[in-house]
Design a protein around this motif. Structure first.
Motif, PDB file in Angstrom:
ATOM      1  N   GLY A  87       0.814  -1.213   0.000  1.00 40.07           N
ATOM      2  CA  GLY A  87       0.000   0.000   0.000  1.00 40.07           C
ATOM      3  C   GLY A  87       0.844   1.258   0.000  1.00 40.07           C
ATOM      4  N   ARG A  99       0.808   4.010  -2.903  1.00 37.60           N
ATOM      5  CA  ARG A  99       0.535   5.419  -2.599  1.00 37.60           C
ATOM      6  C   ARG A  99       1.628   6.333  -3.114  1.00 37.60           C
ATOM      7  NH1 ARG A  99       0.972   5.405   2.993  1.00 37.60           N
ATOM      8  NH2 ARG A  99       1.585   7.568   2.705  1.00 37.60           N
ATOM      9  N   LEU A 148      -2.674  11.103  -1.640  1.00 42.66           N
ATOM     10  CA  LEU A 148      -2.098   9.757  -1.663  1.00 42.66           C
ATOM     11  C   LEU A 148      -0.710   9.732  -1.023  1.00 42.66           C
ATOM     12  CD1 LEU A 148      -3.263   8.510  -5.180  1.00 42.66           C
ATOM     13  CD2 LEU A 148      -4.088   7.748  -2.942  1.00 42.66           C
ATOM     14  N   THR A 195      -7.234   8.308   2.001  1.00 42.66           N
ATOM     15  CA  THR A 195      -6.646   7.422   0.995  1.00 42.66           C
ATOM     16  C   THR A 195      -7.694   6.769   0.110  1.00 42.66           C
ATOM     17  OG1 THR A 195      -4.754   7.014   2.436  1.00 42.66           O
ATOM     18  CG2 THR A 195      -5.109   5.452   0.638  1.00 42.66           C
ATOM     19  N   ARG A 196      -8.722   6.186   0.696  1.00 38.00           N
ATOM     20  CA  ARG A 196      -9.718   5.493  -0.129  1.00 38.00           C
ATOM     21  C   ARG A 196     -10.418   6.462  -1.095  1.00 38.00           C
ATOM     22  NH1 ARG A 196     -12.876   1.780   3.112  1.00 38.00           N
ATOM     23  NH2 ARG A 196     -11.401   0.188   2.443  1.00 38.00           N
ATOM     24  N   ALA A 212      -8.055   7.400  -3.802  1.00 40.83           N
ATOM     25  CA  ALA A 212      -7.807   6.259  -4.697  1.00 40.83           C
ATOM     26  C   ALA A 212      -8.983   6.014  -5.631  1.00 40.83           C
ATOM     27  CB  ALA A 212      -7.497   5.008  -3.878  1.00 40.83           C
ATOM     28  N   LEU A 247      -5.524   0.413  -3.497  1.00 37.28           N
ATOM     29  CA  LEU A 247      -5.752   1.350  -2.404  1.00 37.28           C
ATOM     30  C   LEU A 247      -7.236   1.570  -2.113  1.00 37.28           C
ATOM     31  CD1 LEU A 247      -2.964   3.897  -3.304  1.00 37.28           C
ATOM     32  CD2 LEU A 247      -2.988   2.324  -1.337  1.00 37.28           C
ATOM     33  N   PRO A 305      -6.898   0.501   1.766  1.00 40.99           N
ATOM     34  CA  PRO A 305      -6.289   1.825   1.912  1.00 40.99           C
ATOM     35  C   PRO A 305      -5.260   1.937   3.041  1.00 40.99           C
ATOM     36  CG  PRO A 305      -8.505   1.846   2.779  1.00 40.99           C
ATOM     37  CD  PRO A 305      -8.308   0.494   2.141  1.00 40.99           C
ATOM     38  N   SER A 309       1.045   6.498   6.934  1.00 42.65           N
ATOM     39  CA  SER A 309      -0.106   7.255   6.426  1.00 42.65           C
ATOM     40  C   SER A 309      -0.713   8.105   7.535  1.00 42.65           C
ATOM     41  CB  SER A 309      -1.164   6.304   5.862  1.00 42.65           C
ATOM     42  OG  SER A 309      -1.814   5.607   6.896  1.00 42.65           O
ATOM     43  N   THR A 334      -7.322   1.641   8.491  1.00 42.39           N
ATOM     44  CA  THR A 334      -8.601   1.940   7.881  1.00 42.39           C
ATOM     45  C   THR A 334      -9.306   0.635   7.608  1.00 42.39           C
ATOM     46  OG1 THR A 334      -7.572   3.828   6.834  1.00 42.39           O
ATOM     47  CG2 THR A 334      -9.693   3.150   5.952  1.00 42.39           C
TER      48      THR A 334
END
Length: 158
Positions: free
Chosen positions: A6, A10, A64, A70-71, A74, A133, A137, A142, A152
């Protein structure tokens, strides 16, 4: 191991978005010309898309890179890559020779038809990283992890 994948997804995808958008920001007219060259969108929306696309790319890329939202970032990234693959494929299928405009530029490019397979392959690879991601995510380093105190949740656990 998944959190390292991940992180790699990212950093690579986010870095590409930041560079692509930052290269277009100084010359918004070139970005509009690149969008227009595909001849896929109604002319009424071409200037808006051309002006907003570099900003969206930079914002998605920064989110990212930071691992923040993140989700959602993405998801936007995935949708953009699908649109780019469709656009490049459509230009190729119609026999057009245009620069993809991915990193600035745009317009006629005599060598474009030889570049299309590479551009599509690159975007499909980045689409795969973005899709990873969306599904997963959580990753190392992060802000999501720091702010949410753990990982997450995956779609299967929600």
């Amino acid at each position: 191991m998944r959190d390292w994948v991940g992180l790699l997804a990212r950093v690579v995808t986010g870095g590409v978005w930041v560079v692509a958008g930052a290269l277009k920001l100084p010359d918004p007219a070139a970005s509009v010309r690149a969008v227009r060259a595909y001849d896929l969108l109604p002319e009424a929306v071409v200037p808006t898309v051309g002006h907003l696309l570099p900003v969206v790319e930079v914002v998605v890329g920064l989110l990212l890179l930071l691992g923040l939202l993140t989700r959602p970032a993405a998801v936007v990234s995935s949708l953009l890559f699908v649109a780019f693959v469709v656009g490049i494929s459509a230009a190729w299928a119609r026999g057009m020779s245009i620069d993809c405009g991915c990193f600035g530029g745009g317009g006629f490019d005599a060598d474009a038809r030889e570049k299309y397979p590479w551009e599509i392959a690159r975007d499909v690879g980045l689409l795969a990283a973005s899709a990873w991601l969306v599904v997963r995510p959580s990753s190392h380093l992060s802000l999501d992890r720091r702010l949410l105190g753990g990982s997450t949740p995956s779609p299967r656990s929600t």
